[in-house]
Design a protein around this motif. Structure first.
Motif: not given
Length: 122
Positions: A40-67
């Protein structure tokens, strides 16, 4: 190396949904982890979600969990970010990035897309 192109951004009202796409070319995306970041403007880049080559997922932002949900279609060399129940705070440029393994840190990713704007506003 790997080329990434984001698409699907736009203007949406609070509570609405968008699906972002990250199309990969140059190499088969099966071998790469793909992460979504946002800035976002004036903010640092933040990780949101990642998916590995094997399909596993990781959430890096609590604010988007469930959405937000990340998924990949290897046959199409495409990774998706499904965003539901969008809030004004989600407004940002969204980027996808690729590397061998998932990480929450932007500096570890070697390939980046150009970004796509998501604006959540009434």
């Amino acid at each position: 190396q790997l080329q990434l192109v984001e698409s699907g951004g736009g203007l949406v009202q609070p509570g609405g949904s968008l699906r972002l796409s990250c199309a990969a070319s140059g190499f088969t995306s099966d071998y790469y982890a793909i992460a979504w970041f946002r800035q976002a403007p004036g903010k640092e880049r933040e990780g949101v979600l990642c998916i590995s080559s094997s399909g596993g997922t990781t959430n890096y932002a609590d604010s988007v969990k469930g959405r937000f949900t990340i998924s990949r279609d290897n046959a199409k060399n495409t990774v998706y970010l499904q965003m539901n129940s969008l809030k004004p705070e989600d407004t940002a440029v969204y980027y996808c990035a690729a590397d061998r393994w998932c990480s929450r840190f932007a500096s570890t990713f070697g390939s980046w897309g150009q970004g796509t704007q998501v604006t959540v506003s009434s």
